[in-house]
Design a protein around this motif. Sequence first.
Motif, PDB file in Angstrom:
ATOM      1  N   PRO A 133       6.509  41.917  29.872  1.00 20.45           N
ATOM      2  CA  PRO A 133       7.454  41.036  30.575  1.00 20.45           C
ATOM      3  C   PRO A 133       7.483  39.627  30.001  1.00 20.45           C
ATOM      4  O   PRO A 133       6.457  39.046  29.702  1.00 20.45           O
ATOM      5  CB  PRO A 133       6.925  41.040  32.016  1.00 20.45           C
ATOM      6  CG  PRO A 133       6.069  42.263  32.123  1.00 20.45           C
ATOM      7  CD  PRO A 133       5.475  42.449  30.772  1.00 20.45           C
ATOM      8  N   PRO A 135       9.497  36.473  31.453  1.00 14.97           N
ATOM      9  CA  PRO A 135      10.423  36.081  32.532  1.00 14.97           C
ATOM     10  C   PRO A 135      11.589  35.231  32.070  1.00 14.97           C
ATOM     11  O   PRO A 135      12.621  35.204  32.721  1.00 14.97           O
ATOM     12  CB  PRO A 135       9.515  35.306  33.497  1.00 14.97           C
ATOM     13  CG  PRO A 135       8.344  34.871  32.682  1.00 14.97           C
ATOM     14  CD  PRO A 135       8.144  35.948  31.662  1.00 14.97           C
ATOM     15  N   VAL A 136      11.436  34.540  30.948  1.00 19.48           N
ATOM     16  CA  VAL A 136      12.521  33.680  30.475  1.00 19.48           C
ATOM     17  C   VAL A 136      13.539  34.484  29.679  1.00 19.48           C
ATOM     18  O   VAL A 136      14.730  34.483  29.970  1.00 19.48           O
ATOM     19  CB  VAL A 136      11.967  32.518  29.637  1.00 19.48           C
ATOM     20  CG1 VAL A 136      13.110  31.687  29.067  1.00 19.48           C
ATOM     21  CG2 VAL A 136      11.047  31.647  30.483  1.00 19.48           C
ATOM     22  N   ARG A 139      14.843  38.085  31.745  1.00 22.78           N
ATOM     23  CA  ARG A 139      15.181  38.090  33.169  1.00 22.78           C
ATOM     24  C   ARG A 139      16.549  38.715  33.434  1.00 22.78           C
ATOM     25  O   ARG A 139      16.783  39.267  34.514  1.00 22.78           O
ATOM     26  CB  ARG A 139      15.134  36.676  33.729  1.00 22.78           C
ATOM     27  CG  ARG A 139      16.058  35.681  33.042  1.00 22.78           C
ATOM     28  CD  ARG A 139      15.814  34.268  33.521  1.00 22.78           C
ATOM     29  NE  ARG A 139      16.585  33.289  32.759  1.00 22.78           N
ATOM     30  CZ  ARG A 139      16.435  31.982  32.889  1.00 22.78           C
ATOM     31  NH1 ARG A 139      15.558  31.525  33.759  1.00 22.78           N
ATOM     32  NH2 ARG A 139      17.148  31.150  32.175  1.00 22.78           N
ATOM     33  N   ARG A 140      17.472  38.640  32.456  1.00 25.91           N
ATOM     34  CA  ARG A 140      18.796  39.237  32.668  1.00 25.91           C
ATOM     35  C   ARG A 140      18.689  40.749  32.821  1.00 25.91           C
ATOM     36  O   ARG A 140      19.448  41.362  33.572  1.00 25.91           O
ATOM     37  CB  ARG A 140      19.716  38.886  31.503  1.00 25.91           C
ATOM     38  CG  ARG A 140      20.094  37.416  31.434  1.00 25.91           C
ATOM     39  CD  ARG A 140      20.979  37.123  30.254  1.00 25.91           C
ATOM     40  NE  ARG A 140      22.268  37.796  30.349  1.00 25.91           N
ATOM     41  CZ  ARG A 140      23.183  37.780  29.380  1.00 25.91           C
ATOM     42  NH1 ARG A 140      22.924  37.152  28.247  1.00 25.91           N
ATOM     43  NH2 ARG A 140      24.336  38.391  29.538  1.00 25.91           N
ATOM     44  N   ALA A 142      16.140  42.380  34.146  1.00 22.55           N
ATOM     45  CA  ALA A 142      15.532  42.692  35.444  1.00 22.55           C
ATOM     46  C   ALA A 142      16.562  42.715  36.562  1.00 22.55           C
ATOM     47  O   ALA A 142      16.350  43.333  37.606  1.00 22.55           O
ATOM     48  CB  ALA A 142      14.430  41.686  35.754  1.00 22.55           C
ATOM     49  N   LEU A 143      17.705  42.041  36.356  1.00 23.40           N
ATOM     50  CA  LEU A 143      18.742  41.984  37.385  1.00 23.40           C
ATOM     51  C   LEU A 143      19.690  43.180  37.346  1.00 23.40           C
ATOM     52  O   LEU A 143      20.598  43.269  38.173  1.00 23.40           O
ATOM     53  CB  LEU A 143      19.555  40.688  37.220  1.00 23.40           C
ATOM     54  CG  LEU A 143      18.769  39.376  37.332  1.00 23.40           C
ATOM     55  CD1 LEU A 143      19.680  38.195  37.024  1.00 23.40           C
ATOM     56  CD2 LEU A 143      18.165  39.227  38.721  1.00 23.40           C
ATOM     57  N   THR A 161      19.346  38.176  23.714  1.00 23.60           N
ATOM     58  CA  THR A 161      17.925  37.906  23.916  1.00 23.60           C
ATOM     59  C   THR A 161      17.232  37.653  22.584  1.00 23.60           C
ATOM     60  O   THR A 161      16.397  36.747  22.463  1.00 23.60           O
ATOM     61  CB  THR A 161      17.261  39.083  24.643  1.00 23.60           C
ATOM     62  OG1 THR A 161      17.932  39.311  25.892  1.00 23.60           O
ATOM     63  CG2 THR A 161      15.793  38.799  24.921  1.00 23.60           C
TER      64      THR A 161
END
Length: 363
Positions: A133, A135-136, A139-140, A142-143, A161
């Motif tokens: 992971p 998070p920066v 994160r797209r 994960a949504l 990314t």
Amino acid sequence: MHGPAGMRSGLLLMMLAMAACAHRPPAPATCGPGWFALSSVRSSTEPIVERRGDSVIGTVAVRGVDSDLAQTLRSLIEARAGQRLEDAPLREDLKRMWRLGVLADARVEVTGDELAYVVTPRPRIGRVVIPMPDPVALRRFALLAGVQFDPARLHRIASATEVNYVRAGHLDAHVAVTVAPRSDRIDICVAATPGPRVTLAKLELAGARQIPDDVLRKVMHGAKGGVNVVGGIYDADALNTDRIWLLAAYFDRGMLLAQVGTPIVERRGTRLAVTVPISEGPVLRFGTIWTDNMPHIPLPISRGQVASRVRIAEVREALATLVGASIDVRTEIHPEKNEVDVGFVAERRWPWDVLSSWRSRSP
């Protein structure tokens, strides 16, 4: 081989091996067995139209989706009961449905007088697995749990990314998206391998002699953000933009033949050495200065002065204000004399600029 010579040879071989390893990109992260490439999920690219017979349409139906989506799709259909089948815009109807981006397959079936649009909705994304992971950068992804599966969208997010990683100095970054189809959903796995952060060890402006090095570096725009400066990260796009500003610095000082070449990049492990070749050329001075399509106006420049880009722009703006028209600048460089002829031509739009010019001279 033994002794000091053999030891030096062994050390040299070890250093070469270490250098080779330093250049080798890290092994990419994977999601393990049970995951497949995005291309393994079939998705139609063209709606299928099957015409049978030349009958009159009795009823129009939408099949394969729930009632809510069927109602939405039905609102896009222009084929109507009572219309001859050969006149019905079947392909256009399917294309309108397709543009919604919610279908994996679509076709037309005709049975008797029934016209049926048979569609298959895209599955939804179930789990989003991210082995490492971030998070920066991730994160797209994960949504995306619960949204409709769209391979093209996943490709775009993965590419964006990777670009974000590269802009942060991870030049070897790789982002791979794999899938695991289930009975009612498609799980996705995002394996990101950022790789090491690569920094700039050297930035040389080779060939710069007439303008101090520190002056040239101040016109480059990435320094405040730690971009394209020693110890910071390398951004090829930003440096290409800075090449324009470097040229402007030379043009402002009359070196209108200056050239800023393509940067040469050498990499050793996680360190980069970048050389920007510069050919300055001579300082040009004004030769013949002329005007056209405007009344005689004394110009604040004269033959023999340094042909500065800024000075030319100032004269152009002053003339435009004075005569009430746009001014076209025309130049001709004479390298053998280190001179540049410059002309200022009023480009009038009839009748507006002419009237404006006349009013500006009226008492």
